[in-house]
Motif scaffolding. Structure first.
Motif, mmCIF file in Angstrom:
data_model
loop_
_atom_site.group_PDB
_atom_site.id
_atom_site.type_symbol
_atom_site.label_atom_id
_atom_site.label_comp_id
_atom_site.label_asym_id
_atom_site.label_seq_id
_atom_site.Cartn_x
_atom_site.Cartn_y
_atom_site.Cartn_z
ATOM 1 N N PRO A 159 0.740 -1.094 0.046
ATOM 2 C CA PRO A 159 0.033 0.121 -0.047
ATOM 3 C C PRO A 159 0.993 1.259 -0.098
ATOM 4 N N HIS A 160 2.172 1.352 0.518
ATOM 5 C CA HIS A 160 3.114 2.299 0.333
ATOM 6 C C HIS A 160 4.266 2.286 -0.529
ATOM 7 N N GLU A 161 4.352 1.217 -1.336
ATOM 8 C CA GLU A 161 5.386 1.090 -2.286
ATOM 9 C C GLU A 161 5.157 0.695 -3.550
ATOM 10 N N SER A 162 5.625 1.620 -4.490
ATOM 11 C CA SER A 162 5.579 1.374 -6.069
ATOM 12 C C SER A 162 6.687 1.169 -6.812
ATOM 13 N N LEU A 163 7.027 0.178 -7.584
ATOM 14 C CA LEU A 163 8.227 0.305 -8.249
ATOM 15 C C LEU A 163 8.062 0.408 -9.787
ATOM 16 N N PRO A 164 8.790 1.156 -10.552
ATOM 17 C CA PRO A 164 8.701 1.274 -12.074
ATOM 18 C C PRO A 164 8.872 0.025 -12.613
ATOM 19 N N ILE A 165 8.292 -0.165 -13.525
ATOM 20 C CA ILE A 165 8.441 -1.454 -14.594
ATOM 21 C C ILE A 165 8.425 -1.035 -15.728
ATOM 22 N N HIS A 166 9.256 -1.422 -16.733
ATOM 23 C CA HIS A 166 9.123 -1.121 -17.972
ATOM 24 C C HIS A 166 8.245 -2.124 -18.886
ATOM 25 N N ALA A 167 6.945 -1.303 -19.717
ATOM 26 C CA ALA A 167 6.272 -2.525 -20.395
ATOM 27 C C ALA A 167 6.483 -1.890 -21.966
#
Length: 157
Positions: free
Chosen positions: A34-42
């Motif tokens: 709920p408090h962390e997001s990570l970038p991912i290349h699509a």
């Protein structure tokens, strides 16, 4: 329709020759808590010889990718209303809150991923796929001999 498999990253044109639509490269955010997001290349790809599907390669830092094959129709529907069932679910931006993100939930055998990405570039890119092969004309673009041979081929599917 959806399926996934691990595969090394490959050249955009290696799948089946010349493509009608440029690939869409999009940075998405994988919500891991709920408090962390990570970038991912699509990387979204469309091939007019497989007009019902969109391939989405999620690239890792060492050059590999996990590729999901999604229904183009499902992605289009997800731009306007909650869509999908089972392994793939899509939610459009919330107009009430002024959102501009599409939400994508992917469930596989080993886990699930909740992804968020900008809707405007995806909407424009899907429009390109519709100009290449309009809805209702997909059957005219398919190589039916190849489809039947694939269905009848022995082995693991």
């Amino acid at each position: 329709m959806s399926r996934s498999h691990n595969e090394p990253a490959r050249d955009a044109r290696s799948h089946s020759g010349e493509r009608d639509c440029a690939e869409l490269s999009l940075t998405m955010w994988r919500h891991v808590s709920p408090h962390e997001s990570l970038p991912i290349h699509a990387r979204f790809g469309y091939d007019r010889t497989e007009p019902l599907e969109v391939r989405v390669a999620f690239l890792n830092d060492v050059g590999g990718a996990v590729t999901w094959v999604l229904s183009r129709e499902l992605l289009m529907a997800g731009l306007h209303r909650p869509s999908g069932d089972g392994d793939v679910r899509i939610w459009p931006p919330c107009p009430r809150h002024g959102g501009d993100s599409l939400w994508l939930l992917l469930r596989g055998r080993t886990g699930a991923a909740l992804l968020e990405g900008g809707v405007a570039p995806l909407r424009a890119w899907l429009g390109e796929t519709l100009r290449a092969v309009p809805f209702g004309a997909e059957g005219l673009a398919m190589d039916w001999d190849e489809v039947i041979a694939h269905v009848l081929a022995p082995g693991d599917r």
